[in-house]
Design a protein around this motif. Structure first.
Motif, short mmCIF file in Angstrom:
data_model
loop_
_atom_site.label_atom_id
_atom_site.label_comp_id
_atom_site.label_asym_id
_atom_site.label_seq_id
_atom_site.Cartn_x
_atom_site.Cartn_y
_atom_site.Cartn_z
N TYR A 305 36.66 46.97 30.14
CA TYR A 305 37.63 47.06 29.04
C TYR A 305 37.42 45.93 28.05
O TYR A 305 37.35 46.14 26.84
CB TYR A 305 39.04 47.06 29.61
N LEU A 306 37.29 44.70 28.56
CA LEU A 306 37.08 43.56 27.66
C LEU A 306 35.76 43.69 26.90
O LEU A 306 35.64 43.18 25.79
CB LEU A 306 37.11 42.24 28.45
N SER A 310 37.26 51.84 26.05
CA SER A 310 38.69 52.04 25.90
C SER A 310 39.28 52.41 27.26
O SER A 310 38.61 52.99 28.11
CB SER A 310 38.99 53.10 24.85
N LEU A 311 40.55 52.02 27.45
CA LEU A 311 41.17 52.23 28.77
C LEU A 311 41.13 53.70 29.20
O LEU A 311 40.97 54.00 30.37
CB LEU A 311 42.62 51.74 28.75
N ASP B 21 48.42 54.50 20.13
CA ASP B 21 47.31 54.55 21.10
C ASP B 21 46.12 53.72 20.64
O ASP B 21 45.54 52.96 21.41
CB ASP B 21 46.86 56.00 21.33
N VAL B 24 47.12 49.95 20.88
CA VAL B 24 47.25 49.40 22.23
C VAL B 24 45.90 48.95 22.76
O VAL B 24 45.75 47.86 23.31
CB VAL B 24 47.87 50.44 23.21
N ASP B 25 44.90 49.81 22.55
CA ASP B 25 43.58 49.52 23.09
C ASP B 25 43.03 48.19 22.54
O ASP B 25 42.48 47.38 23.28
CB ASP B 25 42.62 50.66 22.75
N ILE B 26 43.21 47.98 21.26
CA ILE B 26 42.70 46.77 20.62
C ILE B 26 43.58 45.56 20.96
O ILE B 26 43.09 44.48 21.30
CB ILE B 26 42.62 46.97 19.09
N PHE B 27 44.89 45.77 20.88
CA PHE B 27 45.85 44.69 21.09
C PHE B 27 45.76 44.12 22.51
O PHE B 27 45.64 42.91 22.72
CB PHE B 27 47.26 45.24 20.82
N TYR B 28 45.79 44.99 23.51
CA TYR B 28 45.77 44.51 24.90
C TYR B 28 44.44 43.81 25.21
O TYR B 28 44.41 42.83 25.94
CB TYR B 28 46.04 45.70 25.83
N ARG B 29 43.36 44.29 24.62
CA ARG B 29 42.06 43.63 24.82
C ARG B 29 42.09 42.21 24.24
O ARG B 29 41.64 41.26 24.86
CB ARG B 29 40.94 44.45 24.18
#
Lengths: 321, 127
Positions: A305-306, A310-311, B21, B24-29
């Protein structure tokens, strides 16, 4: 107006009513939270007709394919038979049709379900023997006309179930089989996408199924990279078959990794997840499958993920022995 | 007034559910990669955490909020004990604003999201 079948009951929806509202209006126990399609607490599954697309927003594509939907968003267009996601359904009967050794402590077991059974390679089923002992195993092959399922069963020194499979289960015997579960499987479309698959031990079983599904059933065109990790060579139990596969499909790449001593240059020294994630530092747009020891799976999930995956494109199945 | 008024809600202007959506993917990373704050996320289940981030962003985007200030307070109480303070909250806000900028969200909408998210500060920090 449509009909919603839920367990023993059948309800008629009122104008523009959601499935959740119909169930609650009829005093059914259905979980829910935000009622706005965000929290996914009201996740349900249609057992027959596909739910409206609008009710599948935000779900993983594997869940969408299996007709999961959010009850709070679902204004049904057709009659539907619905169930809560973890409702235990009936057991099927299956017969052992093949049993061979894959290595000193891994058995190949092939079962034939006596009834038709829908599944995707990489999902798992529960196997139950007569006295009620149950274990989950991943499916290593694609859906087929004879309803046969293949498993790689690791024999644990004190494994109540696996020792029984090794010592007592013979061809022709029957055992019980659950319906297939889990969302770790190949999804049609996006055939150009790169796939990264990392597995340790018999975590290879679902990955092997997914790979064969991708290559032979769906003619996947993107690069497929498999990293299989083991402590020593006896654990690289599909080396021969996978090597043959790399010769047949130029877009398939196999890297056997040994965390223990390496005496042969065809093996890479190190942990499969470390090697894979170092080799591919940018995973934007990739699809990632992770199967095996929980620690490896959780670490690799975070790293993938990092590194840009994408999750919703990371599919993980942690094996608990 | 130079700005044209519109009837669309902030949530709609931002692009609704699909925009959440993407964010979230960018923010949480960004949050997980931020050394100032990532220790608070060690050992948490990523899918559960991503769902929480989604609920938070939905609220900050002016969408439906499915939790109360008390929920926010209770959920962060143990982090306050671990030293969670304004500097960490600011770091999260920085990541949120950077995420929106990366998604080319217009500055006036970013300011509105920022203002809504700021309203959770006291509850998050247990003040």
């Amino acid at each position: 107006m449509t009909r919603i079948k839920f367990g023993e009951h059948t309800f008629e929806t009122e104008d523009n009513e959601t499935v959740l509202k119909t169930l609650l209006r009829n005093n059914m126990q259905a979980p829910y939270g935000c009622k706005a399609g965000v929290c996914q607490c009201c996740l349900m599954r249609s057992l027959d007709n596909a739910p409206p697309e609008k009710s599948q927003v935000g779900l993983k594509d594997t869940q969408q394919k299996q007709n999961y939907f959010l009850a709070c968003l679902c204004q049904p267009e057709n009659d539907m038979t619905v169930a809560l996601p973890n409702t235990k359904s009936a057991w099927l009967e299956a017969e052992v049709i093949e049993k061979t050794d894959l290595s000193t402590n891994i058995i190949f077991l092939k079962l034939k379900s006596k009834e038709p059974l829908a599944f995707f390679a990489g999902q798992f089923v529960n196997l139950r023997r007569d006295d009620g002992v149950i274990r989950s195993y991943s499916i290593a092959n694609s859906h087929n006309a004879e309803h046969a399922l293949e498993f790689h069963i690791r024999i644990l020194p004190n494994g109540q179930f696996s020792r029984w499979v090794a010592d007592e289960l013979t061809i022709g015997r029957t055992l019980s089989l659950s319906h297939a579960q889990g969302d770790c499987h190949y999804v049609e479309g996006k055939t150009e996408q790169s796939l990264l698959l990392i597995g340790t031990g018999t975590g290879l079983a679902p990955l092997y199924g997914i790979i064969r599904d991708a290559l032979s059933t769906h003619n996947h065109q993107g690069e497929i990279h498999l990293f299989h990790g083991s402590h020593d060579v006896t654990g690289l139990y599909l080396e021969e078959k996978l090597t043959v596969l790399t010769q047949k499909y130029p877009n398939f790449h196999y890297t056997p990794c040994l965390s223990g001593k390496v005496n042969d240059e065809k093996y890479t020294q190190g942990r499969a997840n470390d090697i894979a994630l170092q080799k591919f530092p940018k995973l934007n747009g990739w699809r990632v499958y992770l199967c095996g020891q929980p620690e490896m799976v959780n670490n690799a999930k975070k790293m993938a993920y990092l590194q840009g995956a994408s999750l919703s494109s990371i599919y993980a199945d942690a094996f608990i022995y | 007034m130079t700005e044209t008024t519109t009837n669309a809600t902030l949530f709609e202007q931002l692009g609704g559910e699909a925009a959440v959506d993407a964010a979230v993917d960018i923010f949480y990373r960004k949050v997980l990669a931020d050394y100032r704050i990532n220790r608070f996320f060690n050992g948490v289940d990523m899918d559960t955490q991503a769902a929480k981030q989604k609920a938070f962003l939905t609220m900050a985007f002016g969408g439906p909020a499915n939790y109360s200030g008390k929920d926010m307070r209770d959920a962060h109480a143990r982090f306050v004990k671990m030293g969670l303070d304004d500097s960490h909250f600011d770091a999260v806000m920085e990541n949120l604003v950077a995420t929106l900028a990366e998604l080319n969200v217009p500055q006036n909408l970013i300011d509105q999201v920022d203002a809504i998210a700021q309203t959770t500060r006291a509850d998050v920090l247990g003040k």
